[in-house]
Design an enzyme around this catalytic site. Structure first.
Site, PDB file in Angstrom:
ATOM      1  N   CYS A  78       0.832  -1.208   0.000  1.00  0.00           N
ATOM      2  CA  CYS A  78       0.000   0.000   0.000  1.00  0.00           C
ATOM      3  C   CYS A  78       0.872   1.267   0.000  1.00  0.00           C
ATOM      4  CB  CYS A  78      -0.992  -0.050   1.146  1.00  0.00           C
ATOM      5  SG  CYS A  78      -2.418   0.995   0.819  1.00  0.00           S
ATOM      6  N   HIS A 174      -3.206  -5.071   1.740  1.00  0.00           N
ATOM      7  CA  HIS A 174      -2.586  -5.314   3.054  1.00  0.00           C
ATOM      8  C   HIS A 174      -2.569  -6.794   3.420  1.00  0.00           C
ATOM      9  CE1 HIS A 174      -2.347  -1.125   4.650  1.00  0.00           C
ATOM     10  NE2 HIS A 174      -3.267  -0.921   3.714  1.00  0.00           N
ATOM     11  N   GLU A 176      -0.809  -8.235   5.509  1.00  0.00           N
ATOM     12  CA  GLU A 176      -0.549  -8.399   6.949  1.00  0.00           C
ATOM     13  C   GLU A 176      -1.829  -8.316   7.777  1.00  0.00           C
ATOM     14  OE1 GLU A 176      -0.081  -5.822   5.149  1.00  0.00           O
ATOM     15  OE2 GLU A 176      -0.663  -4.021   6.261  1.00  0.00           O
TER      16      GLU A 176
HETATM   17  N1  GLN Z   1      -3.721   6.374   1.026  1.00  0.00           N
HETATM   18  C1  GLN Z   1      -2.406   6.121   1.541  1.00  0.00           C
HETATM   19  C2  GLN Z   1      -1.353   6.913   0.768  1.00  0.00           C
HETATM   20  O1  GLN Z   1      -1.647   7.424  -0.263  1.00  0.00           O
HETATM   21  C3  GLN Z   1      -2.078   4.651   1.497  1.00  0.00           C
HETATM   22  C4  GLN Z   1      -3.072   3.885   2.328  1.00  0.00           C
HETATM   23  C5  GLN Z   1      -2.548   2.663   2.990  1.00  0.00           C
HETATM   24  O2  GLN Z   1      -1.339   2.430   3.087  1.00  0.00           O
HETATM   25  N2  GLN Z   1      -3.460   1.883   3.510  1.00  0.00           N
HETATM   26  O3  GLN Z   1      -0.259   7.041   1.195  1.00  0.00           O
END
Ligand code: GLN
Length: 200
Positions: A78, A174, A176
């Site tokens: 992410c 994610h 994890e």
């Molecule tokens: N929206 C976050 C970003 O742009 C990422 C979201 C996340 O890691 N769950 O950094």
């Protein structure tokens, strides 16, 4: 084997727990010294601008790039994927540029801020249950990037959400937050590959 988790911001504790579930020592990484002691690095989800700023402040950007160029495997999830990439549409923020990809942050939009999906992943028999939270998608990849899974975005087009470039793995979701540790196991497989090559 020691697997480091970048512990500046975000859900690094969940990654350390997942590493431990595979019987491997998980190390919280905050300094260049911590970084020197590990065989692989995980960059967690969180807020990518914050992670990038803190990594700059802690003097970690160049040391991470150097270790990556020497072959250390990295998994970014992410915000971690955003930080690994070379570009983010409409944002100027610190990025490692280790993944030849342009990401779109918060790509799935407000209506579907967060969602879950079962992804077919190249090389895995069973689908992977993926949790997306204000997730990015990949807008564009370079020629060396292998797409392992994709989803259809709100724009009706297919977007990569799990990719590999050499020893770099990046997921928009994610792993994890589930009990599926196959991506973490994949990262550890890359470490073994790296060690075999170093001893050649
Ligand atoms: N929206 C976050 C970003 O742009 C990422 C979201 C996340 O890691 N769950 O950094």
């Amino acid at each position: 084997m020691r697997v480091g988790v970048l512990a500046l911001q975000g859900d690094f504790r969940e990654h350390v727990a997942m590493v431990a579930s595979l019987g491997v020592e998980g190390i919280e990484v905050r300094t260049p010294d911590d970084l020197a002691s590990i065989d692989a690095l995980i960059i967690p989800g969180g807020e990518s601008t914050t992670i990038g700023r803190l990594a700059t402040m802690f003097g970690l950007i160049e040391p991470i790039r150097e270790r990556a160029h020497d072959g250390m495997p990295i998994l970014g999830t992410c915000a971690g994927m955003i930080f690994l990439a070379s570009d983010a549409v409409g944002h100027h923020q610190p990025q490692l540029g280790l993944l030849d990809a342009t990401v779109e942050r918060n790509a799935f939009g407000r209506q579907v801020d967060s969602f879950e999906a079962d992804l077919a992943v190249a090389g895995l028999k069973e689908p992977m249950h993926a949790v997306f939270i204000r997730a990015p998608w990949i807008e564009k990849v370079g020629g060396d990037v292998e797409v392992l899974a994709a989803v259809t975005g709100t724009d009706g087009r297919e977007h990569p959400v799990l990719v590999r470039q050499g020893r770099i793995l990046a997921a928009a979701f994610h792993p994890e937050l589930t009990d599926d540790n196959r991506l973490h196991a994949m990262l550890m497989g890359l470490v073994e590959e790296n060690l075999v090559e170093e001893n050649r």
